[in-house]
Scaffold this active site. Structure first.
Site, PDB file in Angstrom:
ATOM      1  N   GLU A  27      -2.580  -6.997  13.794  1.00 20.66           N
ATOM      2  CA  GLU A  27      -3.303  -5.847  13.249  1.00 20.66           C
ATOM      3  C   GLU A  27      -2.288  -4.759  12.953  1.00 20.66           C
ATOM      4  O   GLU A  27      -1.551  -4.337  13.849  1.00 20.66           O
ATOM      5  CB  GLU A  27      -4.364  -5.326  14.223  1.00 20.66           C
ATOM      6  CG  GLU A  27      -5.152  -4.158  13.636  1.00 20.66           C
ATOM      7  CD  GLU A  27      -6.155  -3.534  14.596  1.00 20.66           C
ATOM      8  OE1 GLU A  27      -6.991  -2.736  14.139  1.00 20.66           O
ATOM      9  OE2 GLU A  27      -6.100  -3.842  15.814  1.00 20.66           O
ATOM     10  N   ASP A  43      -5.379   4.577   6.380  1.00 23.67           N
ATOM     11  CA  ASP A  43      -5.395   5.863   5.689  1.00 23.67           C
ATOM     12  C   ASP A  43      -5.647   5.611   4.204  1.00 23.67           C
ATOM     13  O   ASP A  43      -4.917   4.862   3.562  1.00 23.67           O
ATOM     14  CB  ASP A  43      -4.048   6.558   5.881  1.00 23.67           C
ATOM     15  CG  ASP A  43      -4.081   8.023   5.473  1.00 23.67           C
ATOM     16  OD1 ASP A  43      -4.784   8.359   4.502  1.00 23.67           O
ATOM     17  OD2 ASP A  43      -3.387   8.833   6.121  1.00 23.67           O
ATOM     18  N   ASP A  71     -14.408   2.442   5.803  1.00 21.11           N
ATOM     19  CA  ASP A  71     -15.625   3.191   5.469  1.00 21.11           C
ATOM     20  C   ASP A  71     -15.469   3.899   4.129  1.00 21.11           C
ATOM     21  O   ASP A  71     -16.418   4.502   3.634  1.00 21.11           O
ATOM     22  CB  ASP A  71     -15.901   4.246   6.540  1.00 21.11           C
ATOM     23  CG  ASP A  71     -14.806   5.314   6.551  1.00 21.11           C
ATOM     24  OD1 ASP A  71     -13.616   4.935   6.717  1.00 21.11           O
ATOM     25  OD2 ASP A  71     -15.116   6.501   6.363  1.00 21.11           O
ATOM     26  N   TYR A  88     -12.890   4.016  15.145  1.00 21.30           N
ATOM     27  CA  TYR A  88     -13.358   4.680  13.928  1.00 21.30           C
ATOM     28  C   TYR A  88     -14.676   4.075  13.458  1.00 21.30           C
ATOM     29  O   TYR A  88     -15.588   4.782  13.019  1.00 21.30           O
ATOM     30  CB  TYR A  88     -12.318   4.541  12.814  1.00 21.30           C
ATOM     31  CG  TYR A  88     -11.262   5.618  12.796  1.00 21.30           C
ATOM     32  CD1 TYR A  88     -11.589   6.957  12.957  1.00 21.30           C
ATOM     33  CD2 TYR A  88      -9.925   5.285  12.592  1.00 21.30           C
ATOM     34  CE1 TYR A  88     -10.618   7.937  12.934  1.00 21.30           C
ATOM     35  CE2 TYR A  88      -8.935   6.265  12.567  1.00 21.30           C
ATOM     36  CZ  TYR A  88      -9.287   7.593  12.733  1.00 21.30           C
ATOM     37  OH  TYR A  88      -8.322   8.569  12.695  1.00 21.30           O
ATOM     38  N   GLU A  89     -14.767   2.769  13.503  1.00 23.53           N
ATOM     39  CA  GLU A  89     -15.965   2.090  13.027  1.00 23.53           C
ATOM     40  C   GLU A  89     -17.191   2.521  13.818  1.00 23.53           C
ATOM     41  O   GLU A  89     -18.266   2.739  13.253  1.00 23.53           O
ATOM     42  CB  GLU A  89     -15.760   0.583  13.138  1.00 23.53           C
ATOM     43  CG  GLU A  89     -16.859  -0.251  12.532  1.00 23.53           C
ATOM     44  CD  GLU A  89     -16.515  -1.735  12.524  1.00 23.53           C
ATOM     45  OE1 GLU A  89     -17.393  -2.530  12.160  1.00 23.53           O
ATOM     46  OE2 GLU A  89     -15.363  -2.092  12.872  1.00 23.53           O
TER      47      GLU A  89
END
Length: 217
Positions: free
Chosen positions: A44, A118, A154, A193-194
């Site tokens: 990742e 980002d 997102d 974040y999700e």
């Protein structure tokens, strides 16, 4: 992911060289030797606080995972999770994700995850997006033939840009989710974040893209 400077973070990483690999260039081409097995390796890039990569390692012990993150305070938070719940199939790297060929040999990696990168929305910053073609060229080099990128965001603009970038690079778009959490997709591990964005009702986009077989070029 940016967090406040965490006092003692660098010292914490140095105290756990078995978990946060201190000299990753030494293991270039030999990561399976470090893990002690021949399992596939997934990485990742930009792991943040490590919720996704630790969740994946726990759910899939048959796969070796490496989390890459350049912010020392953030890596230390991911390290907290790994100390609390040791996972033999997970290692962390405190390195710049734009220099992957320094740490991984050609065709050494089986899969790459890009989660909530980002978006760099301004056109003049396009070259900084992790799905820009120069980054894809590096990814292709370290991935095995027909290796894949699994991408979540997102940001609709970044998602549309990335779909076009994958396609223009010659990648195969295997599957697309325009609203992941309203789909029938199973086994999703959420990032920090999700969780935040989805709790606000924001749509989560996902795509699986595959590089062409390098051996047939």
């Amino acid at each position: 992911m940016r967090v406040r400077n965490r006092p003692g973070a660098a010292e914490m990483l140095a105290a756990h060289p078995d978990l946060v690999i201190s000299e990753p260039t030494k293991w270039r081409g030999k990561w399976n030797e470090l893990f002690g097995n021949e399992q596939p390796i997934h990485i990742e890039i930009g792991m943040g606080k490590g919720q996704f990569i630790t969740g994946m390692a726990e759910a899939h012990p048959e796969i070796n995972y490496i989390g890459v993150e350049m912010q020392v305070s953030v890596v230390s938070i991911a390290l907290d999770k790994l100390i609390e719940q040791p996972l033999p199939n997970l290692k962390l790297l405190h390195v710049d994700g734009s220099a992957l060929t320094e740490y991984f040999a050609d065709s050494e990696i089986d899969q790459i995850y890009l989660n909530f990168s980002d978006p760099w929305p301004k056109k003049r910053h396009e070259k900084r997006r992790l799905t820009y073609h120069t980054f894809l060229a590096v990814d292709e080099q370290i991935l095995r033939p027909k290796g894949e990128i699994h991408f979540k965001t997102d940001n609709q603009g970044l998602f549309e840009y990335s779909l076009a970038s994958f396609s223009q690079y010659g990648m195969i778009i295997k599957q697309v989710w325009l609203d992941l959490h309203q789909s029938k997709y199973e086994g999703n591990i959420m990032t920090e974040y999700e969780e935040k964005f989805s709790s606000r009702g924001q749509r989560i986009y996902r795509v699986e893209a595959q590089f062409p077989d390098k051996t047939k070029k």
